[in-house]
Design a protein around this motif. Structure first.
Motif, PDB file in Angstrom:
ATOM      1  N   LYS A   1       0.844  -1.201   0.000  1.00 19.24           N
ATOM      2  CA  LYS A   1       0.000   0.000   0.000  1.00 19.24           C
ATOM      3  C   LYS A   1       0.882   1.255   0.000  1.00 19.24           C
ATOM      4  CE  LYS A   1      -3.774   1.202   2.875  1.00 19.24           C
ATOM      5  NZ  LYS A   1      -4.424   0.928   4.142  1.00 19.24           N
ATOM      6  N   GLU A   2       1.920   1.238   0.819  1.00 20.34           N
ATOM      7  CA  GLU A   2       2.794   2.403   0.950  1.00 20.34           C
ATOM      8  C   GLU A   2       3.626   2.600  -0.321  1.00 20.34           C
ATOM      9  OE1 GLU A   2       2.017   4.043   3.574  1.00 20.34           O
ATOM     10  OE2 GLU A   2       3.447   5.652   3.142  1.00 20.34           O
ATOM     11  N   MET A   3       4.091   1.475  -0.916  1.00 17.64           N
ATOM     12  CA  MET A   3       4.906   1.572  -2.137  1.00 17.64           C
ATOM     13  C   MET A   3       4.095   2.174  -3.282  1.00 17.64           C
ATOM     14  SD  MET A   3       8.051   1.023  -1.926  1.00 17.64           S
ATOM     15  CE  MET A   3       8.524   1.103  -3.636  1.00 17.64           C
ATOM     16  N   LYS A   4       2.798   1.843  -3.326  1.00 18.13           N
ATOM     17  CA  LYS A   4       1.921   2.409  -4.363  1.00 18.13           C
ATOM     18  C   LYS A   4       1.903   3.925  -4.240  1.00 18.13           C
ATOM     19  CE  LYS A   4      -1.719  -0.654  -5.885  1.00 18.13           C
ATOM     20  NZ  LYS A   4      -3.018  -1.182  -5.553  1.00 18.13           N
ATOM     21  N   LYS A   5       1.788   4.398  -2.993  1.00 17.61           N
ATOM     22  CA  LYS A   5       1.745   5.852  -2.742  1.00 17.61           C
ATOM     23  C   LYS A   5       3.063   6.494  -3.167  1.00 17.61           C
ATOM     24  CE  LYS A   5      -0.817   5.797   1.545  1.00 17.61           C
ATOM     25  NZ  LYS A   5      -0.620   6.098   2.955  1.00 17.61           N
ATOM     26  N   VAL A   6       4.188   5.836  -2.796  1.00 15.08           N
ATOM     27  CA  VAL A   6       5.504   6.405  -3.108  1.00 15.08           C
ATOM     28  C   VAL A   6       5.695   6.501  -4.624  1.00 15.08           C
ATOM     29  CG1 VAL A   6       8.004   5.958  -2.981  1.00 15.08           C
ATOM     30  CG2 VAL A   6       6.592   5.634  -0.972  1.00 15.08           C
ATOM     31  N   LYS A   7       5.302   5.428  -5.325  1.00 15.32           N
ATOM     32  CA  LYS A   7       5.496   5.418  -6.783  1.00 15.32           C
ATOM     33  C   LYS A   7       4.642   6.499  -7.449  1.00 15.32           C
ATOM     34  CE  LYS A   7       7.162   0.720  -7.273  1.00 15.32           C
ATOM     35  NZ  LYS A   7       6.820  -0.658  -7.523  1.00 15.32           N
ATOM     36  N   PHE A   8       3.410   6.679  -6.935  1.00 16.69           N
ATOM     37  CA  PHE A   8       2.531   7.708  -7.480  1.00 16.69           C
ATOM     38  C   PHE A   8       3.146   9.090  -7.254  1.00 16.69           C
ATOM     39  CE2 PHE A   8      -0.927  10.784  -7.025  1.00 16.69           C
ATOM     40  CZ  PHE A   8      -1.615  10.597  -8.211  1.00 16.69           C
TER      41      PHE A   8
ATOM     42  N   MET B   1       6.280   9.848  -6.794  1.00 15.80           N
ATOM     43  CA  MET B   1       7.487  10.075  -7.579  1.00 15.80           C
ATOM     44  C   MET B   1       7.180  10.270  -9.057  1.00 15.80           C
ATOM     45  SD  MET B   1      10.180   7.671  -5.620  1.00 15.80           S
ATOM     46  CE  MET B   1      11.565   8.025  -6.677  1.00 15.80           C
ATOM     47  N   LYS B   2       6.137   9.581  -9.536  1.00 17.49           N
ATOM     48  CA  LYS B   2       5.838   9.661 -10.972  1.00 17.49           C
ATOM     49  C   LYS B   2       5.077  10.946 -11.316  1.00 17.49           C
ATOM     50  CE  LYS B   2       4.156   6.954 -14.792  1.00 17.49           C
ATOM     51  NZ  LYS B   2       3.410   5.828 -15.220  1.00 17.49           N
ATOM     52  N   TRP B   3       4.135  11.347 -10.454  1.00 18.08           N
ATOM     53  CA  TRP B   3       3.257  12.453 -10.794  1.00 18.08           C
ATOM     54  C   TRP B   3       3.444  13.684  -9.927  1.00 18.08           C
ATOM     55  CZ3 TRP B   3       1.335  11.557 -15.338  1.00 18.08           C
ATOM     56  CH2 TRP B   3       1.081  10.242 -15.728  1.00 18.08           C
ATOM     57  N   VAL B   4       3.399  13.523  -8.632  1.00 19.77           N
ATOM     58  CA  VAL B   4       3.358  14.713  -7.759  1.00 19.77           C
ATOM     59  C   VAL B   4       4.686  15.475  -7.764  1.00 19.77           C
ATOM     60  CG1 VAL B   4       2.849  15.559  -5.439  1.00 19.77           C
ATOM     61  CG2 VAL B   4       1.619  13.566  -6.331  1.00 19.77           C
ATOM     62  N   LEU B   5       5.802  14.759  -7.567  1.00 16.73           N
ATOM     63  CA  LEU B   5       7.092  15.460  -7.475  1.00 16.73           C
ATOM     64  C   LEU B   5       7.461  16.196  -8.769  1.00 16.73           C
ATOM     65  CD1 LEU B   5       9.175  13.030  -5.247  1.00 16.73           C
ATOM     66  CD2 LEU B   5       8.209  15.226  -4.617  1.00 16.73           C
ATOM     67  N   PRO B   6       7.309  15.560  -9.964  1.00 21.35           N
ATOM     68  CA  PRO B   6       7.635  16.310 -11.191  1.00 21.35           C
ATOM     69  C   PRO B   6       6.778  17.567 -11.355  1.00 21.35           C
ATOM     70  CG  PRO B   6       7.387  13.978 -11.662  1.00 21.35           C
ATOM     71  CD  PRO B   6       6.971  14.168 -10.257  1.00 21.35           C
ATOM     72  N   ILE B   7       5.481  17.479 -10.988  1.00 18.33           N
ATOM     73  CA  ILE B   7       4.610  18.662 -11.119  1.00 18.33           C
ATOM     74  C   ILE B   7       5.066  19.748 -10.145  1.00 18.33           C
ATOM     75  CG2 ILE B   7       2.226  19.522 -10.799  1.00 18.33           C
ATOM     76  CD1 ILE B   7       1.279  16.740 -11.810  1.00 18.33           C
ATOM     77  N   MET B   8       5.385  19.347  -8.909  1.00 15.59           N
ATOM     78  CA  MET B   8       5.851  20.321  -7.902  1.00 15.59           C
ATOM     79  C   MET B   8       7.131  20.999  -8.382  1.00 15.59           C
ATOM     80  SD  MET B   8       4.039  20.050  -4.977  1.00 15.59           S
ATOM     81  CE  MET B   8       5.068  20.178  -3.558  1.00 15.59           C
ATOM     82  N   ARG B   9       8.046  20.177  -8.942  1.00 13.28           N
ATOM     83  CA  ARG B   9       9.322  20.724  -9.392  1.00 13.28           C
ATOM     84  C   ARG B   9       9.106  21.723 -10.529  1.00 13.28           C
ATOM     85  NH1 ARG B   9      12.044  15.507  -9.163  1.00 13.28           N
ATOM     86  NH2 ARG B   9      12.058  15.464  -6.914  1.00 13.28           N
ATOM     87  N   CYS B  10       8.151  21.354 -11.411  1.00 16.59           N
ATOM     88  CA  CYS B  10       7.853  22.204 -12.551  1.00 16.59           C
ATOM     89  C   CYS B  10       7.267  23.538 -12.064  1.00 16.59           C
ATOM     90  CB  CYS B  10       6.863  21.453 -13.433  1.00 16.59           C
ATOM     91  SG  CYS B  10       6.719  22.142 -15.028  1.00 16.59           S
ATOM     92  N   LEU B  11       6.383  23.458 -11.071  1.00 19.62           N
ATOM     93  CA  LEU B  11       5.731  24.670 -10.567  1.00 19.62           C
ATOM     94  C   LEU B  11       6.700  25.586  -9.835  1.00 19.62           C
ATOM     95  CD1 LEU B  11       2.347  23.216  -9.201  1.00 19.62           C
ATOM     96  CD2 LEU B  11       2.679  24.631 -11.232  1.00 19.62           C
ATOM     97  N   THR B  12       7.725  24.988  -9.215  1.00 20.76           N
ATOM     98  CA  THR B  12       8.650  25.820  -8.450  1.00 20.76           C
ATOM     99  C   THR B  12       9.932  26.144  -9.225  1.00 20.76           C
ATOM    100  OG1 THR B  12       9.470  23.809  -7.430  1.00 20.76           O
ATOM    101  CG2 THR B  12       7.862  25.055  -6.156  1.00 20.76           C
TER     102      THR B  12
END
Ligand SMILES: N[C@@H](CCC(=O)N[C@@H](CS)C(=O)NCC(=O)O)C(=O)O
Length: 243
Positions: free
Chosen positions: A218-225, A227-238
């Motif tokens: 369950k936790e690995m699913k969250k981490v992969k999500f 890393m794949k979606w949230v972090l790149p968007i955050m990096r792009c926004l900042t």
């Protein structure tokens, strides 16, 4: 005020924490879980240093007694609860000696696994650069040499687990959790290590290990999500370099 409750400071993403969680599940010991987030550096806070001066996860607080080191914690739990268990067979000197011998080699597996997992995968979550392919291959080669040694041990013992044919021991719990660390992120394969492959499957079917795996998956699913979606968007926004 002191209480008699057992608190486990843990994070299911930490293989060493999962060993303690698995042994607690096997021994059916009740405890409270206090999740520590290493990505936020919670293991380095002043209050946690008092629980575990080494600032590593896992640790326990058992009444007034605090301690770290996953294997020491498991041994302490078996000894203080006076439990008879094949995971730490205190009555069988030969098995105990074999277990200590195996555990003495686990640091090598831990170091090689840590290099592959953190330098080649989790570094991204921390905003760090991943190594070039040749460097990644070097880390993997070191890990596979450790796997060769473990494969040879299983071949020589002719048992399903490192501990015995019937039950995993502490060394199986710890090794298995380290294996999962790199298999889960798709970085290491076991196609050249058939005995280890069978051993991983057998360990995954042990109820106390399977119970912890449900939480891990369950936790690995969250981490992969993340890393794949949230972090790149955050990096792009900042990002300040292109806008
Ligand atoms: N030998 C220790 C190793 C524990 C360990 O390395 N834990 C890692 C998590 S997998 C940790 O706390 N890392 C955070 C850090 O080093 O700051 C044990 O068996 O408990």
């Amino acid at each position: 005020m002191s209480t008699n409750e057992l608190i486990l400071y843990t994070n299911v993403l930490s293989p060493y924490s999962r060993t303690v969680m698995g042994v607690l599940a096997l021994l059916e010991i009740e405890y409270k879980e206090h999740i520590i987030n290493p990505f936020k550096g919670e293991q380095k806070t002043e209050w946690y240093k008092k629980i575990n001066p080494k600032m590593k996860i896992p640790a326990i607080k058992d009444g007034d007694h605090c301690m770290g080191e996953s294997i020491d914690i498991c041994k302490y739990l078996v000894e203080t609860r006076k439990l008879k268990t094949p995971v730490w067979p205190v009555d069988d000197q030969e098995k105990t000696d074999q277990m200590e011998k195996d555990l003495a080699k686990i640091d090598e597996l831990g170091a090689a696994t840590g290099d592959v997992a953190f330098k080649c995968f989790f570094a991204k979550a921390l905003g760090q650069k991943l190594p070039p392919p040749n460097e990644k291959k070097k880390y993997l080669d070191v890990l596979y040499r450790v796997y060769d040694g473990l494969e040879a041990t299983l071949k020589q013992r002719r048992t399903q687990f490192f501990n015995s044919d019937d039950h995993p021991g502490l060394q199986d719990y710890q090794c298995y959790n380290l294996f999962r660390q790199v298999i889960d992120i798709g970085l290491a394969k076991l196609d050249k290590h058939p005995l280890l492959q069978q051993w991983v499957t057998a360990c995954g079917k042990v109820p106390s290990i399977a119970a912890v795996n449900v939480k891990l998956n369950k936790e690995m699913k969250k981490v992969k999500f993340l890393m794949k979606w949230v972090l790149p968007i955050m990096r792009c926004l900042t990002c300040k370099c292109c806008c």
